[in-house]
Design a protein around this motif. Sequence first.
Motif, PDB file in Angstrom:
ATOM      1  N   LEU A  78      -0.599  20.074 -11.116  1.00  0.00           N
ATOM      2  CA  LEU A  78      -1.137  19.928 -12.470  1.00  0.00           C
ATOM      3  C   LEU A  78      -0.893  21.187 -13.292  1.00  0.00           C
ATOM      4  CD1 LEU A  78      -4.503  18.098 -11.677  1.00  0.00           C
ATOM      5  CD2 LEU A  78      -2.474  17.119 -12.759  1.00  0.00           C
ATOM      6  N   ASP A  79      -1.035  22.348 -12.655  1.00  0.00           N
ATOM      7  CA  ASP A  79      -0.753  23.611 -13.348  1.00  0.00           C
ATOM      8  C   ASP A  79       0.719  23.691 -13.742  1.00  0.00           C
ATOM      9  OD1 ASP A  79      -3.317  24.486 -13.294  1.00  0.00           O
ATOM     10  OD2 ASP A  79      -3.015  26.093 -11.843  1.00  0.00           O
ATOM     11  N   ALA A  80       1.593  23.265 -12.835  1.00  0.00           N
ATOM     12  CA  ALA A  80       3.030  23.295 -13.122  1.00  0.00           C
ATOM     13  C   ALA A  80       3.359  22.375 -14.297  1.00  0.00           C
ATOM     14  CB  ALA A  80       3.821  22.891 -11.879  1.00  0.00           C
ATOM     15  N   GLN A  81       2.742  21.210 -14.330  1.00  0.00           N
ATOM     16  CA  GLN A  81       2.967  20.280 -15.439  1.00  0.00           C
ATOM     17  C   GLN A  81       2.495  20.887 -16.755  1.00  0.00           C
ATOM     18  OE1 GLN A  81       1.025  16.609 -14.330  1.00  0.00           O
ATOM     19  NE2 GLN A  81       2.169  16.478 -12.409  1.00  0.00           N
ATOM     20  N   ALA A  82       1.328  21.561 -16.701  1.00  0.00           N
ATOM     21  CA  ALA A  82       0.807  22.191 -17.913  1.00  0.00           C
ATOM     22  C   ALA A  82       1.728  23.317 -18.381  1.00  0.00           C
ATOM     23  CB  ALA A  82      -0.597  22.732 -17.645  1.00  0.00           C
ATOM     24  N   ALA A  83       2.237  24.107 -17.432  1.00  0.00           N
ATOM     25  CA  ALA A  83       3.139  25.198 -17.796  1.00  0.00           C
ATOM     26  C   ALA A  83       4.391  24.669 -18.471  1.00  0.00           C
ATOM     27  CB  ALA A  83       3.509  26.003 -16.542  1.00  0.00           C
ATOM     28  N   MET A  84       4.906  23.547 -18.003  1.00  0.00           N
ATOM     29  CA  MET A  84       6.111  22.975 -18.602  1.00  0.00           C
ATOM     30  C   MET A  84       5.811  22.349 -19.965  1.00  0.00           C
ATOM     31  SD  MET A  84       8.348  21.532 -15.356  1.00  0.00           S
ATOM     32  CE  MET A  84       7.002  20.689 -14.521  1.00  0.00           C
ATOM     33  N   ARG A 115       3.811  31.601 -18.096  1.00  0.00           N
ATOM     34  CA  ARG A 115       4.458  32.130 -16.889  1.00  0.00           C
ATOM     35  C   ARG A 115       3.507  33.055 -16.143  1.00  0.00           C
ATOM     36  NH1 ARG A 115       9.191  33.350 -14.261  1.00  0.00           N
ATOM     37  NH2 ARG A 115       9.231  35.404 -13.284  1.00  0.00           N
ATOM     38  N   GLU A 116       2.843  33.951 -16.877  1.00  0.00           N
ATOM     39  CA  GLU A 116       1.903  34.866 -16.234  1.00  0.00           C
ATOM     40  C   GLU A 116       0.745  34.090 -15.611  1.00  0.00           C
ATOM     41  OE1 GLU A 116       0.876  37.309 -19.492  1.00  0.00           O
ATOM     42  OE2 GLU A 116       2.682  38.552 -19.391  1.00  0.00           O
ATOM     43  N   ALA A 117       0.281  33.060 -16.332  1.00  0.00           N
ATOM     44  CA  ALA A 117      -0.800  32.244 -15.796  1.00  0.00           C
ATOM     45  C   ALA A 117      -0.367  31.533 -14.516  1.00  0.00           C
ATOM     46  CB  ALA A 117      -1.245  31.225 -16.842  1.00  0.00           C
ATOM     47  N   THR A 170       9.266  27.616 -14.054  1.00  0.00           N
ATOM     48  CA  THR A 170       7.981  27.339 -13.403  1.00  0.00           C
ATOM     49  C   THR A 170       8.067  27.639 -11.916  1.00  0.00           C
ATOM     50  OG1 THR A 170       7.458  25.627 -15.032  1.00  0.00           O
ATOM     51  CG2 THR A 170       6.241  25.579 -12.950  1.00  0.00           C
ATOM     52  N   LEU A 171       9.134  27.189 -11.272  1.00  0.00           N
ATOM     53  CA  LEU A 171       9.312  27.455  -9.843  1.00  0.00           C
ATOM     54  C   LEU A 171       9.476  28.948  -9.580  1.00  0.00           C
ATOM     55  CD1 LEU A 171      11.650  24.525  -8.758  1.00  0.00           C
ATOM     56  CD2 LEU A 171       9.236  24.827  -8.207  1.00  0.00           C
ATOM     57  N   ALA A 172      10.178  29.645 -10.473  1.00  0.00           N
ATOM     58  CA  ALA A 172      10.347  31.090 -10.311  1.00  0.00           C
ATOM     59  C   ALA A 172       9.000  31.802 -10.389  1.00  0.00           C
ATOM     60  CB  ALA A 172      11.298  31.632 -11.376  1.00  0.00           C
ATOM     61  N   ALA A 191       5.525  21.815  -5.978  1.00  0.00           N
ATOM     62  CA  ALA A 191       4.853  21.860  -7.278  1.00  0.00           C
ATOM     63  C   ALA A 191       5.409  20.819  -8.232  1.00  0.00           C
ATOM     64  CB  ALA A 191       4.980  23.251  -7.897  1.00  0.00           C
ATOM     65  N   LEU A 192       6.649  20.389  -7.998  1.00  0.00           N
ATOM     66  CA  LEU A 192       7.283  19.405  -8.871  1.00  0.00           C
ATOM     67  C   LEU A 192       7.362  18.034  -8.206  1.00  0.00           C
ATOM     68  CD1 LEU A 192      10.192  21.539 -10.386  1.00  0.00           C
ATOM     69  CD2 LEU A 192       7.818  21.320 -11.141  1.00  0.00           C
TER      70      LEU A 192
END
Length: 242
Positions: A148-154, A92-94, A163-165, A180-181
Motif C-alpha cells: 500500500l505504501d508503494a502504491q501511494a508513493a507511485m 522517496r524519503e518516506a 519505488t523499488l530503489a 512490494a509491487l
Amino acid sequence: SEELLGQRLLDVARNQKSEGGQVWNPEAPAGERMAGMVTHIADAFTPGTLRSIDRIAKGVNDEVNRYGRAYNAEDEAIAMMTGQRRAATHPREAMVWNTRRYQSRLRDNAAIFNEKFRDAREVSAEELADAIETVEHNRAEIYRELQLDAQAAMRLGLTAEQTLAAIRQGGMGEANAAYALREDHPAFEPSESLLRDVLTAALGNANTPEEREAVRSKYVERYRQAWAIVRERRQSRYAGVR
C-alpha cells in the motif's frame, strides 16, 4: 510534570523507555499495544493531552486518516511538546523510512518463531505450527502495508523503479523488495543460521558426549519438523495455482 510527560510521550513514540526496554510489543494486538502506552504515561498524565495521546497511538498503529495522511508517532509527540509538526517528507524519503520500519517489524515477527525454536524444553509439532502460523499471518499484513505504501508513493510521482530503489535503500533485499509491487509475500522459512546458533549455544552447556548427541538430535529434529510444516503450508497455499 510537563517534562516527565514529554519524555514518556517520546518513549511511547520511539517504543524505547529511557531506562531501557520496549514500551509495547510491536507485533502484539492493538489493544495490548494501547495498554502498554497508557500504562507508561499514566503517572505523567495532565489534562488536555488526550487528543495528542490518541494521535500518537494512531501513529504507533500505523493508521491513516480519511485524507490520506499517515500518522507518525514520533512527529505527534514532538508536535505536542513544541506546538509544531514536521512537514511531510518526499515520497522517496518516506518510502525509505517506512521500509526500515517494516524491516524492524519483520525482525520482531521472526523472533516469535526463533524464541519457540530456541526453547530448551520439549516443543511439540503443534507448538511449532502455531508459531509459524502467527509469523506467516503477521508477514502477510506487513507486506500488504508495504504494498500500500508503494502504491501511494507511485501515486505521488515515483516510478516503479524509483519505488523499488527506495525500498532497497531502506534495507530490504532485492528479492523481498520485489513483493512490494505484487499481491503476495515471501513465505517464512526457518534459517540454517538459527539452527547453527542454537546448537552452538546448547552444545556449550552439554557436559558429556551423550548429552551433546541428545541436544544435537533434539534441535535437528525440531528444525526438520519446522521445515515439514512450512512445506505443507506452502503446498496448501499454492494448491491449484499453476
